[in-house]
Design a protein around this motif. Structure first.
Motif, PDB file in Angstrom:
ATOM      1  N   ASP A 211      12.018  -0.155 -21.260  1.00  0.00           N
ATOM      2  CA  ASP A 211      11.411  -1.401 -21.702  1.00  0.00           C
ATOM      3  C   ASP A 211      12.409  -2.544 -21.537  1.00  0.00           C
ATOM      4  N   SER A 212      12.112  -3.674 -22.147  1.00  0.00           N
ATOM      5  CA  SER A 212      12.962  -4.858 -21.998  1.00  0.00           C
ATOM      6  C   SER A 212      14.371  -4.632 -22.540  1.00  0.00           C
TER       7      SER A 212
ATOM      8  N   ILE B  59      16.293  -3.365 -19.648  1.00  0.00           N
ATOM      9  CA  ILE B  59      16.513  -4.464 -18.704  1.00  0.00           C
ATOM     10  C   ILE B  59      17.682  -5.314 -19.189  1.00  0.00           C
ATOM     11  N   ASN B  60      17.678  -5.651 -20.471  1.00  0.00           N
ATOM     12  CA  ASN B  60      18.752  -6.478 -21.025  1.00  0.00           C
ATOM     13  C   ASN B  60      20.112  -5.787 -20.924  1.00  0.00           C
TER      14      ASN B  60
ATOM     15  N   ILE C  82      21.285  -6.115 -17.340  1.00  0.00           N
ATOM     16  CA  ILE C  82      21.688  -7.484 -17.008  1.00  0.00           C
ATOM     17  C   ILE C  82      23.071  -7.789 -17.588  1.00  0.00           C
TER      18      ILE C  82
ATOM     19  N   THR D  66       8.806  -1.545 -13.541  1.00  0.00           N
ATOM     20  CA  THR D  66       9.394  -2.464 -14.518  1.00  0.00           C
ATOM     21  C   THR D  66      10.480  -3.311 -13.864  1.00  0.00           C
ATOM     22  N   LEU D  67      11.354  -2.671 -13.097  1.00  0.00           N
ATOM     23  CA  LEU D  67      12.420  -3.407 -12.401  1.00  0.00           C
ATOM     24  C   LEU D  67      11.833  -4.459 -11.463  1.00  0.00           C
TER      25      LEU D  67
ATOM     26  N   VAL E  84      10.079  -7.652 -13.306  1.00  0.00           N
ATOM     27  CA  VAL E  84      10.986  -8.679 -13.817  1.00  0.00           C
ATOM     28  C   VAL E  84      11.946  -9.192 -12.743  1.00  0.00           C
TER      29      VAL E  84
ATOM     30  N   LEU F  42      14.416  -7.598 -11.353  1.00  0.00           N
ATOM     31  CA  LEU F  42      15.785  -7.104 -11.484  1.00  0.00           C
ATOM     32  C   LEU F  42      16.261  -6.393 -10.222  1.00  0.00           C
ATOM     33  N   ASP F  43      15.314  -5.813  -9.471  1.00  0.00           N
ATOM     34  CA  ASP F  43      15.679  -5.132  -8.234  1.00  0.00           C
ATOM     35  C   ASP F  43      16.185  -6.116  -7.171  1.00  0.00           C
TER      36      ASP F  43
ATOM     37  N   CYS G   4      19.518  -2.146  -5.734  1.00  0.00           N
ATOM     38  CA  CYS G   4      18.686  -1.013  -6.129  1.00  0.00           C
ATOM     39  C   CYS G   4      18.469  -0.140  -4.888  1.00  0.00           C
TER      40      CYS G   4
END
Length: 125
Positions: free
Chosen positions: A70-71, A74-75, A78, A103-104, A107, A109-110, A115
Motif C-alpha cells: 500500500d502507500s 511506496i513511502n 521513496i 501499484t508502482l 503512482v 514510482l516505476d 524497476c
C-alpha cells in the motif's frame, strides 16, 4: 486412561508478516522481501533499507514474493531512494508482480526508481 482436555485457545488475528533477507552480491545489497508491505509492516522494510554510514550504497529490493503493497510501502521506497541517492548510491526494484507492479505503475514510482523484471537484470543494469 482418561482423555486430557485441551484448553481452547483464542488465536490472535495478526497482520500478515513481512520477512526481509539481506545478502550481498558483488558489493550490492540485495533485500529479498516476502509478505505484505503495509502500515503494520513498513517499518521492517524501512529498517532493512537504512544503510546510513555506508558509502555509496547500492541496493536492490527483490519484490517477487511480495503479495501486497500500500502507500506505506511506496513511502518507504521513496524515502530510501532519496537517502541512497543523496549518499551517492542507488536503489533498484526487481521482480514486482501482480498487484505490486500495478501499484508502482499507478503512482509512477516505476519511472522514478529503476524497476527491473528480474533480479539478474537489476544486478547488472
Amino acid at each position: 486412561m482418561a482423555e486430557e482436555e485441551v484448553p481452547e485457545t483464542e488465536q490472535a488475528v495478526q497482520p500478515e508478516q513481512l520477512s526481509v533477507v539481506a545478502t550481498a552480491t558483488d558489493g550490492i545489497h540485495v533485500l529479498t522481501v516476502a509478505g505484505e508491505i503495509d502500515h503494520h509492516t513498513g517499518d521492517v522494510l524501512s529498517q532493512a533499507l537504512d544503510l546510513s554510514g555506508t558509502p555509496r550504497p547500492h541496493v536492490v529490493v527483490d519484490l517477487r514474493q511480495v503479495t501486497f503493497m500500500d502507500s506505506s510501502g511506496i513511502n518507504v521506497l521513496i524515502v530510501a531512494h532519496r537517502a541512497l541517492t543523496e549518499a551517492g548510491g542507488w536503489l533498484r526494484l526487481a521482480s514486482p508482480t501482480g498487484a505490486v507492479l500495478r501499484t508502482l505503475q499507478l503512482v509512477g514510482l516505476d519511472t522514478v526508481i529503476d524497476c527491473h523484471e528480474t533480479l539478474p537484470q537489476a544486478l547488472t543494469d
